[in-house]
Write a protein that holds these residues in place. Structure first.
Motif, mmCIF file in Angstrom:
data_model
loop_
_atom_site.group_PDB
_atom_site.id
_atom_site.type_symbol
_atom_site.label_atom_id
_atom_site.label_comp_id
_atom_site.label_asym_id
_atom_site.label_seq_id
_atom_site.Cartn_x
_atom_site.Cartn_y
_atom_site.Cartn_z
ATOM 1 N N GLY A 55 0.793 -1.221 0.000
ATOM 2 C CA GLY A 55 0.000 0.000 0.000
ATOM 3 C C GLY A 55 0.824 1.269 0.000
ATOM 4 N N PHE A 56 1.860 1.338 -0.856
ATOM 5 C CA PHE A 56 2.732 2.518 -0.940
ATOM 6 C C PHE A 56 3.456 2.787 0.376
ATOM 7 C CE2 PHE A 56 -0.874 3.153 -3.830
ATOM 8 C CZ PHE A 56 -0.218 3.282 -5.044
ATOM 9 N N GLY A 57 3.643 1.753 1.179
ATOM 10 C CA GLY A 57 4.336 1.924 2.451
ATOM 11 C C GLY A 57 3.421 2.242 3.610
ATOM 12 N N ARG A 58 2.113 2.183 3.412
ATOM 13 C CA ARG A 58 1.182 2.495 4.495
ATOM 14 C C ARG A 58 0.730 1.252 5.253
ATOM 15 N NH1 ARG A 58 -3.160 6.040 1.344
ATOM 16 N NH2 ARG A 58 -2.987 4.220 -0.019
ATOM 17 N N ALA A 59 1.195 0.062 4.831
ATOM 18 C CA ALA A 59 0.895 -1.173 5.531
ATOM 19 C C ALA A 59 2.200 -1.903 5.821
ATOM 20 C CB ALA A 59 -0.031 -2.064 4.695
ATOM 21 N N SER A 60 2.534 -2.025 7.087
ATOM 22 C CA SER A 60 3.765 -2.687 7.502
ATOM 23 C C SER A 60 3.436 -4.086 8.003
ATOM 24 C CB SER A 60 4.448 -1.877 8.606
ATOM 25 O OG SER A 60 5.551 -2.579 9.134
ATOM 26 N N TYR A 61 4.251 -5.061 7.583
ATOM 27 C CA TYR A 61 4.022 -6.455 7.976
ATOM 28 C C TYR A 61 5.074 -6.927 8.976
ATOM 29 C CZ TYR A 61 0.593 -6.757 4.230
ATOM 30 O OH TYR A 61 -0.512 -6.550 3.449
ATOM 31 N N ALA A 62 4.701 -7.918 9.764
ATOM 32 C CA ALA A 62 5.606 -8.463 10.771
ATOM 33 C C ALA A 62 6.792 -9.154 10.103
ATOM 34 C CB ALA A 62 4.864 -9.447 11.669
ATOM 35 N N LEU A 63 7.881 -9.272 10.842
ATOM 36 C CA LEU A 63 9.099 -9.920 10.351
ATOM 37 C C LEU A 63 9.522 -10.986 11.343
ATOM 38 C CD1 LEU A 63 11.510 -10.073 8.390
ATOM 39 C CD2 LEU A 63 12.623 -8.293 9.753
ATOM 40 N N ASP A 64 9.645 -12.237 10.853
ATOM 41 C CA ASP A 64 10.147 -13.332 11.687
ATOM 42 C C ASP A 64 11.666 -13.334 11.615
ATOM 43 O OD1 ASP A 64 7.630 -14.292 12.478
ATOM 44 O OD2 ASP A 64 7.390 -15.391 10.603
ATOM 45 N N ASN A 65 12.291 -12.685 12.584
ATOM 46 C CA ASN A 65 13.741 -12.574 12.598
ATOM 47 C C ASN A 65 14.202 -12.405 14.035
ATOM 48 O OD1 ASN A 65 16.302 -10.719 12.616
ATOM 49 N ND2 ASN A 65 16.288 -11.667 10.587
ATOM 50 N N PRO A 66 15.093 -13.257 14.536
ATOM 51 C CA PRO A 66 15.490 -13.177 15.947
ATOM 52 C C PRO A 66 16.251 -11.906 16.298
ATOM 53 C CG PRO A 66 16.802 -14.808 14.767
ATOM 54 C CD PRO A 66 15.714 -14.402 13.850
ATOM 55 N N VAL A 67 16.927 -11.295 15.329
ATOM 56 C CA VAL A 67 17.658 -10.059 15.629
ATOM 57 C C VAL A 67 16.690 -8.906 15.847
ATOM 58 C CG1 VAL A 67 19.424 -8.456 14.842
ATOM 59 C CG2 VAL A 67 19.632 -10.884 14.306
ATOM 60 N N THR A 68 15.723 -8.740 14.949
ATOM 61 C CA THR A 68 14.735 -7.669 15.153
ATOM 62 C C THR A 68 13.867 -7.969 16.373
ATOM 63 O OG1 THR A 68 13.271 -8.724 13.518
ATOM 64 C CG2 THR A 68 14.685 -6.938 12.747
ATOM 65 N N ASP A 69 13.646 -9.248 16.672
ATOM 66 C CA ASP A 69 12.944 -9.577 17.916
ATOM 67 C C ASP A 69 13.711 -9.032 19.118
ATOM 68 O OD1 ASP A 69 11.037 -10.856 16.451
ATOM 69 O OD2 ASP A 69 11.598 -12.889 17.037
ATOM 70 N N ALA A 70 15.029 -9.181 19.101
ATOM 71 C CA ALA A 70 15.841 -8.675 20.203
ATOM 72 C C ALA A 70 15.834 -7.151 20.235
ATOM 73 C CB ALA A 70 17.269 -9.202 20.078
ATOM 74 N N ILE A 71 15.904 -6.519 19.072
ATOM 75 C CA ILE A 71 15.925 -5.053 19.006
ATOM 76 C C ILE A 71 14.644 -4.474 19.593
ATOM 77 C CG2 ILE A 71 15.841 -3.108 17.397
ATOM 78 C CD1 ILE A 71 17.694 -4.765 15.555
ATOM 79 N N PHE A 72 13.504 -5.107 19.293
ATOM 80 C CA PHE A 72 12.217 -4.570 19.727
ATOM 81 C C PHE A 72 11.643 -5.293 20.942
ATOM 82 C CE2 PHE A 72 12.418 -3.167 15.263
ATOM 83 C CZ PHE A 72 12.177 -1.810 15.450
ATOM 84 N N SER A 73 12.478 -6.048 21.647
ATOM 85 C CA SER A 73 12.066 -6.695 22.894
ATOM 86 C C SER A 73 10.850 -7.592 22.709
ATOM 87 C CB SER A 73 11.765 -5.634 23.970
ATOM 88 O OG SER A 73 11.529 -6.234 25.218
ATOM 89 N N ILE A 74 10.881 -8.411 21.655
ATOM 90 C CA ILE A 74 9.805 -9.376 21.412
ATOM 91 C C ILE A 74 10.180 -10.685 22.108
ATOM 92 C CG2 ILE A 74 8.583 -10.720 19.656
ATOM 93 C CD1 ILE A 74 9.018 -8.379 17.742
ATOM 94 N N GLY A 75 9.441 -10.999 23.170
ATOM 95 C CA GLY A 75 9.731 -12.201 23.941
ATOM 96 C C GLY A 75 8.820 -13.358 23.624
ATOM 97 N N ALA A 76 7.744 -13.101 22.874
ATOM 98 C CA ALA A 76 6.823 -14.166 22.466
ATOM 99 C C ALA A 76 6.269 -13.790 21.104
ATOM 100 C CB ALA A 76 5.697 -14.347 23.473
ATOM 101 N N ALA A 77 6.066 -14.788 20.248
ATOM 102 C CA ALA A 77 5.600 -14.505 18.885
ATOM 103 C C ALA A 77 4.727 -15.637 18.387
ATOM 104 C CB ALA A 77 6.786 -14.297 17.937
ATOM 105 N N MET A 78 3.674 -15.259 17.637
ATOM 106 C CA MET A 78 2.770 -16.223 17.005
ATOM 107 C C MET A 78 3.271 -16.516 15.596
ATOM 108 S SD MET A 78 -0.258 -17.841 17.482
ATOM 109 C CE MET A 78 -1.401 -16.875 18.475
ATOM 110 N N HIS A 79 3.288 -17.800 15.241
ATOM 111 C CA HIS A 79 3.789 -18.212 13.936
ATOM 112 C C HIS A 79 2.654 -18.705 13.047
ATOM 113 C CE1 HIS A 79 7.855 -17.718 15.444
ATOM 114 N NE2 HIS A 79 7.486 -18.387 16.535
ATOM 115 N N ARG A 80 3.005 -19.081 11.833
ATOM 116 C CA ARG A 80 1.988 -19.403 10.830
ATOM 117 C C ARG A 80 1.081 -20.547 11.242
ATOM 118 N NH1 ARG A 80 5.211 -20.063 5.323
ATOM 119 N NH2 ARG A 80 6.635 -21.076 6.765
ATOM 120 N N ASP A 81 1.602 -21.494 12.004
ATOM 121 C CA ASP A 81 0.795 -22.645 12.422
ATOM 122 C C ASP A 81 0.078 -22.390 13.742
ATOM 123 O OD1 ASP A 81 2.995 -22.540 14.016
ATOM 124 O OD2 ASP A 81 3.685 -24.587 13.614
ATOM 125 N N ASP A 82 -0.051 -21.120 14.130
ATOM 126 C CA ASP A 82 -0.661 -20.720 15.405
ATOM 127 C C ASP A 82 0.132 -21.204 16.608
ATOM 128 O OD1 ASP A 82 -2.601 -19.423 14.032
ATOM 129 O OD2 ASP A 82 -4.228 -20.805 14.503
#
Length: 841
Positions: A550-577
């Motif tokens: 959408g011309f940059g107006r829709a941001s999607y999640a990223l499955d990446n352990p480094v960005t998880d660490a940068i943004f303090s993501i301690g739990a994440a939902m994956h494709r298989d729920d």
């Protein structure tokens, strides 16, 4: 006696408004029943942005109202890793009716939005009835039929039923015209003496607050309607100017009253990710006019002008109606023609859209012509049924419309038949009413009732069937963006809530259902779909490897352990729920100094900069063409490293040789409307040789670069980096609705980095000191610590809110001053005045 007549008029108007509202609501619901769409069937009604953007925002409002959100009306901690919310509130949720979502269970949020949509359509129909009866006395049943025609007009069903905030403009148009009527009647000799000054300003302010976009269009249309009323009145030119000036003052004060919302929205828009303006190509006249026909549909490619055959036919009688003054016929005919012509000329079309040609639907202002057609229909038929000459002239124009429109792709097979049937019945009933009036009502007392009932049924049946066809045809081109809430979403939300421990860490729900899953399902992630998504956030996330659309107006999640660490993501939902937990740094960490101000050559370099450690090997690679669109990339990575691929401007799929394919989603105009996220391909084999199959569907020139796309992550180094950030980071973090504070380890110096975007509006303090603007640590919020610091606190206020509050307060004071001045002028003679009488029409 006058009081009794006035009371009777009020009762009959209320009854007509209620009937119009019920006809509209029933028609909209019956159309859904026939189509089998939610909540009457399994088919989703979430066309386009309804499911992807608006329903999640309503869900977030539900959470705010029930105290379950991470954030408040000013700030949203759940989306985009922390963004302002007041702007999104103003764009989507400004209507007071939005608060009604709190009355529904959260797992029925789709039902809440459907009910709100139906209610807005019904209120628009009722408001039109009140306006018509205010403009000129006439049969209550006819006002109800025309009100329902407006509430179920083509624009309402085809363009706005899945953009619920636009429907506030549908209500605003008759209300703004009513404000014009108050101005007109206040200055009409012998008219009403009550000025409604305060109410006029409040009405304008309410709808500009509800949805400024369509309120802008309704304001223009309301001014044009008042101008036509003034030109056809018997007032002196001096009084006419006073009417227009009075109305202009009400509009300006009303707009200023909404400034606490408008100015922050406009400020947020100036800082948002920009999208290119659309290209306007006027429709040929035959296709344009064909949208007046019943059972037509243009999927946003044409102006939805349909108001029902009965209303259209009555409007077309006006030029031939000898019972009306010539000036009335000339002015209103010119108003309709010029309004329609303004949709086909690029400069005026841009004016209707605030000088920004929209992407998507190009005729978002079409509801104003629908409203004016209904008004004209009333003016031509309220006093008496049109004569046979007028009906004959209108019938001839209908036939000409059918002939001109025959080649239009927007018509369905039943359009002409429905036009003929509804038009014929309308003419027959109007001729019956004309004959009864002409010959007298001797022994025919039941015929007017029969004619009225038949016309109301014609309107109800035709508008309902047209709504069915519009929805059916639109579904062939615009698929549903999301399913209605069901057991799967309930299970996902339960898992996310159970795993959450905000603000100790983030729980990322991903963006599998919609980009706004953090608002829809709960948790706190990078997903966000908003027309006000900040450009700086877009730049930071895309630089880190996040995908967007959408011309940059829709941001999607990223499955990446480094960005998880940068943004303090301690739990994440994956494709298989499946929801996984990892150790994450605290939301506030302490770094020895500011981020290095050196260019980074890849997304992996920016990730390392924000992490504060080198964890990737970024090798060069060689590519070979295996078949058209299929390439093989070869590189060497450290054994046991995890392989990531980042080709943001490529659409298709990629995999490690023999592995599972991963989608690259930049398939629709890469780099312009879409961008692929970084994908994890798997582990490096024991040989250290990495072979990647790349299947390209879409790509821009130079998208496949010789270096920087491949990253090999050393998970052991990452674990060490995370441990270091945990050891030096905050010992305790607290987050309010629009604030965050952290207790640091004693003696902390350097830079406190908050895992949230560095956006305007934040003010921070160190150890209770003087507030100051924070700095940016590679796009993240940061506070310098020049000396030992134990506590850092930051608070957010929407930029522009202070100026908006000052403007709104000033407008309110001026309005009260004008009301008091008018009251003081009237008070000495109030006892001598006669009771208010019917105003001029």
């Amino acid at each position: 006696m006058a009081a009794n007549d006035s009371s009777a008029r009020v009762r009959s108007t209320a009854a007509a408004a209620l009937l119009a509202a019920l006809l509209t609501a029933a028609g909209f619901c019956v159309a859904g029943i026939i189509r089998g769409t939610y909540p009457f069937g399994s088919a989703s009604r979430s066309t386009n942005d309804l499911g992807a953007q608006y329903v999640p925002v309503y869900a977030h409002l539900w959470d705010i109202l029930h105290g379950q959100a991470q954030g408040d009306l000013f700030f949203n901690w759940q989306s985009g890793f922390g963004v302002g919310f007041w702007g999104d509130f103003g764009v989507v949720l400004g209507s007071p009716l939005s608060l009604l979502v709190a009355l529904f269970p959260r797992d029925q949020i789709d039902l809440a939005v459907f009910v709100l949509t139906t209610l807005k359509l019904a209120l628009a129909a009722a408001a039109m009835v009140v306006l018509l009866r205010k403009m000129r006395p006439g049969p209550a049943w006819l006002a109800a039929a025309l009100g329902a025609s407006y509430g179920m007009c083509g624009w309402a069903i085809d363009d706005a039923a899945y953009v619920p905030m636009w429907l506030d403009g549908l209500i605003a148009l008759p209300m703004f015209c009513l404000v014009g009527e108050w101005s007109l009647q206040a200055l009409t000799p012998g008219g009403v003496r009550r000025t409604n000054r305060l109410l006029s300003v409040l009405v304008i302010g309410l709808f500009w607050f509800s949805n400024f976009y369509t309120a802008y269009m309704a304001t223009i249309a309301g001014g044009l309607v008042l101008l036509a009323r003034v030109l056809t009145s018997d007032l002196s030119w001096f009084r006419r100017l006073r009417v227009l000036l009075r109305h202009a003052v009400s509009v300006v004060l009303g707009m200023a009253l909404a400034a606490p919302l408008l100015i922050p929205v406009f400020t947020a828009n100036s800082e948002a990710t920009t999208s290119p303006s659309g290209f306007f190509t006027p429709l040929p006249l035959d296709k344009f006019l064909s949208r007046l026909m019943p059972l037509s549909e243009g999927v946003g490619a044409s102006a939805s002008l349909y108001v029902g055959t009965a209303a259209l036919l009555l409007a077309l009688t006006l030029p031939f109606n000898g019972s009306l003054k010539a000036i009335t016929r000339v002015v209103w005919t010119a108003t309709v023609v010029l309004l329609g012509a303004s949709f086909l000329w690029s400069p005026t079309q841009m004016f209707w859209h605030g000088f920004d040609t929209p992407n998507g639907s190009q005729y978002r202002e079409a509801f104003v012509l629908c409203g004016v057609l209904v008004i004209v229909a009333w003016l031509s038929s309220a006093d008496r049924a049109p004569s046979p000459i007028a009906l004959g002239g209108a019938a001839a124009l209908l036939v000409a419309l059918a002939l001109i429109s025959q080649g239009s792709p927007f018509l369905t097979s039943g359009s002409v038949g429905m036009l003929a049937a509804a038009g014929g019945l309308t003419i027959a009933m109007m001729l019956t009413l004309w004959l009864i009036r002409r010959l007298g009502n001797r022994g025919w007392s039941g015929l007017p009732v029969v004619a009225a009932v038949v016309l109301v049924i014609v309107v109800g049946v035709e508008t309902t069937l047209s709504a069915v066809v519009m929805d059916e045809q639109r579904a062939k081109f615009l698929s549903a963006s999301a399913p209605a809430w069901g057991p799967q979403q309930t299970e996902q939300r339960d898992k996310i809530v159970a795993a959450s421990d905000w603000p100790e860490y983030r729980t990322d729900p991903g963006t599998r259902t919609t980009p706004n899953d953090p608002m829809l399902l709960g948790g706190q992630g990078g997903g966000l779909y908003s027309s006000l998504l900040p450009a700086s956030l877009h730049e930071t996330l895309s630089g880190l490897g996040f995908g967007w659309a959408g011309f940059g107006r829709a941001s999607y999640a990223l499955d990446n352990p480094v960005t998880d660490a940068i943004f303090s993501i301690g739990a994440a939902m994956h494709r298989d729920d499946d929801l996984t937990r990892v150790d994450a740094p605290p939301l506030v960490t302490v770094r020895p100094g500011p981020a290095p101000d050196v260019p980074f050559t890849s997304a992996y370099g920016l990730q390392e900069r924000l992490l504060g450690a080198q964890v990737y090997d970024v090798p060069a690679y060689r590519g070979s063409l295996v078949a058209p669109g299929l390439l093989t990339l070869k590189a060497r990575c450290p054994v046991r490293s995890t392989v990531f691929l980042n080709f943001p401007q490529v659409g298709g799929q990629a995999r490690l040789a023999g592995g599972e394919w991963q989608a690259l989603t930049a398939s629709r105009r890469p780099r312009t409307t879409t961008s692929s996220k970084m994908v994890e391909l798997g582990k490096t084999p024991a040989s250290g040789e990495v072979l990647i199959d790349l299947q390209v569907v879409a790509a821009v020139r130079g998208a496949i670069t010789p270096r920087g796309a491949l990253g090999c992550l050393d998970t052991a180094k990452l674990a060490t980096a995370v441990s270091g950030l945990r050891a030096t980071g905050a010992t305790h973090v607290e987050a309010g609705g629009r604030s965050i504070s952290a207790t640091l380890k004693p003696g902390s110096t350097g830079v406190a980095v908050i895992a949230a975007p560095a956006l305007p509006g934040w003010l921070c303090v160190r150890d209770g000191g003087k507030p100051e603007k924070p700095t940016s640590f590679g796009g993240l919020l940061s506070v310098s610590l020049p000396g030992p610091t134990e506590r850092v606190s930051c608070e957010y206020l929407p930029p522009g809110l202070g100026i908006g509050l000052a403007a709104g307060g000033g407008a309110l004071l001026i309005t009260f001053a004008l009301v008091l001045a008018a009251w003081s002028r009237r008070r000495p003679s109030a006892s001598a005045e006669e009771p208010p009488t019917q105003g001029a029409n």
